[in-house]
Design a protein around this motif. Structure first.
Motif, mmCIF file in Angstrom:
data_model
loop_
_atom_site.group_PDB
_atom_site.id
_atom_site.type_symbol
_atom_site.label_atom_id
_atom_site.label_comp_id
_atom_site.label_asym_id
_atom_site.label_seq_id
_atom_site.Cartn_x
_atom_site.Cartn_y
_atom_site.Cartn_z
ATOM 1 N N GLU A 75 0.842 -1.194 0.000
ATOM 2 C CA GLU A 75 0.000 0.000 0.000
ATOM 3 C C GLU A 75 0.882 1.250 0.000
ATOM 4 O O GLU A 75 1.933 1.279 0.643
ATOM 5 C CB GLU A 75 -0.881 0.031 1.257
ATOM 6 N N LEU A 76 0.436 2.257 -0.725
ATOM 7 C CA LEU A 76 1.163 3.529 -0.709
ATOM 8 C C LEU A 76 0.945 4.220 0.623
ATOM 9 O O LEU A 76 -0.170 4.227 1.149
ATOM 10 C CB LEU A 76 0.670 4.449 -1.830
ATOM 11 N N PRO A 77 1.984 4.833 1.174
ATOM 12 C CA PRO A 77 1.805 5.591 2.413
ATOM 13 C C PRO A 77 0.992 6.858 2.140
ATOM 14 O O PRO A 77 0.972 7.362 1.011
ATOM 15 C CB PRO A 77 3.232 5.916 2.851
ATOM 16 N N PRO A 78 0.332 7.370 3.162
ATOM 17 C CA PRO A 78 -0.537 8.543 2.990
ATOM 18 C C PRO A 78 0.145 9.761 2.355
ATOM 19 O O PRO A 78 -0.464 10.461 1.556
ATOM 20 C CB PRO A 78 -1.000 8.868 4.419
ATOM 21 N N HIS A 79 1.428 10.006 2.679
ATOM 22 C CA HIS A 79 2.093 11.191 2.122
ATOM 23 C C HIS A 79 2.282 11.068 0.603
ATOM 24 O O HIS A 79 2.227 12.060 -0.115
ATOM 25 C CB HIS A 79 3.414 11.486 2.837
ATOM 26 N N LEU A 80 2.470 9.850 0.091
ATOM 27 C CA LEU A 80 2.578 9.676 -1.362
ATOM 28 C C LEU A 80 1.214 9.778 -2.023
ATOM 29 O O LEU A 80 1.089 10.344 -3.110
ATOM 30 C CB LEU A 80 3.239 8.341 -1.702
ATOM 31 N N ILE A 81 0.202 9.244 -1.371
ATOM 32 C CA ILE A 81 -1.155 9.352 -1.914
ATOM 33 C C ILE A 81 -1.537 10.825 -2.035
ATOM 34 O O ILE A 81 -2.094 11.249 -3.053
ATOM 35 C CB ILE A 81 -2.163 8.578 -1.041
ATOM 36 N N GLN A 83 0.434 13.341 -2.509
ATOM 37 C CA GLN A 83 1.156 13.930 -3.646
ATOM 38 C C GLN A 83 0.532 13.516 -4.973
ATOM 39 O O GLN A 83 0.481 14.306 -5.918
ATOM 40 C CB GLN A 83 2.621 13.517 -3.622
ATOM 41 N N LEU A 84 0.060 12.293 -5.046
ATOM 42 C CA LEU A 84 -0.539 11.816 -6.290
ATOM 43 C C LEU A 84 -1.908 12.442 -6.529
ATOM 44 O O LEU A 84 -2.325 12.599 -7.668
ATOM 45 C CB LEU A 84 -0.652 10.285 -6.270
ATOM 46 N N ILE A 85 -2.594 12.818 -5.470
ATOM 47 C CA ILE A 85 -3.893 13.477 -5.609
ATOM 48 C C ILE A 85 -3.716 14.945 -5.968
ATOM 49 O O ILE A 85 -4.448 15.494 -6.793
ATOM 50 C CB ILE A 85 -4.714 13.357 -4.304
ATOM 51 N N TYR A 147 -2.539 10.241 -10.470
ATOM 52 C CA TYR A 147 -3.567 9.411 -11.084
ATOM 53 C C TYR A 147 -4.726 9.125 -10.148
ATOM 54 O O TYR A 147 -5.712 8.516 -10.534
ATOM 55 C CB TYR A 147 -2.961 8.083 -11.567
ATOM 56 N N ILE A 148 -4.628 9.557 -8.898
ATOM 57 C CA ILE A 148 -5.672 9.287 -7.919
ATOM 58 C C ILE A 148 -6.626 10.484 -7.870
ATOM 59 O O ILE A 148 -6.199 11.625 -7.771
ATOM 60 C CB ILE A 148 -5.068 9.026 -6.545
#
Length: 151
Positions: A75-81, A83-85, A147-148
């Motif tokens: 699973e991606l960690p929240p800080h990367l999610i 950044q992707l959002i 991409y999220i």
């Protein structure tokens, strides 16, 4: 930009390469950091003619790619999610058939192993090193593409 007297470009380059091949990757490195490290390794790898540096960079790259491959299945960690959002969604430069990060890492690992074997004719090794460079740079950019969609 200022320069330091007595510090030549070759010495600076040598120092940067030494730093790149000796500094350990932190155990806490995330997907983005590992992708950036891989890109740094191939950037120097494609430019080096020194056999020892080449071998060391291939080892470092293979280690970083293996760690990156492991993170592809987590699973991606929240800080990367976050950044992707946050980023503006863009059309990917990666072909649809390569939209799986793990597949790209596997291809890069296969190329690294082929180059490491030192059994290829020099012109083939050079061409495959260039291909590896391009694949890893593409991979490094791909993993950071927004991409999220925010909910």
């Amino acid at each position: 930009m200022t320069t330091m007297p007595g510090l030549s470009y070759a010495l600076s380059e040598e120092s940067a390469i030494h730093h790149l091949i000796t500094l350990p990757l932190p155990d806490s490195a995330d997907l983005f950091e590992l992708a950036d490290a891989c890109a740094a390794f191939v950037c120097v790898l494609v430019e080096t003619d020194d056999a020892e540096t080449h071998a060391t960079l291939c080892e470092r790259l293979q280690h970083a790619l293996n760690r990156l491959r492991t993170l592809c299945d987590t699973e991606l960690p929240p800080h990367l999610i976050a950044q992707l959002i946050e980023g503006e969604r863009v059309t990917s430069y990666v072909p649809d058939c390569w939209q799986e990060t793990a597949l790209q890492v596997d291809y890069a690992l296969a190329l690294t192993r082929a180059i490491q074997g030192r059994t290829l004719p020099p012109n083939v090794a050079k061409d495959l090193t260039g291909l590896l460079h391009d694949m890893v740079w593409l991979l490094a950019e791909f993993v950071k593409e927004p991409y999220i969609t925010a909910h």
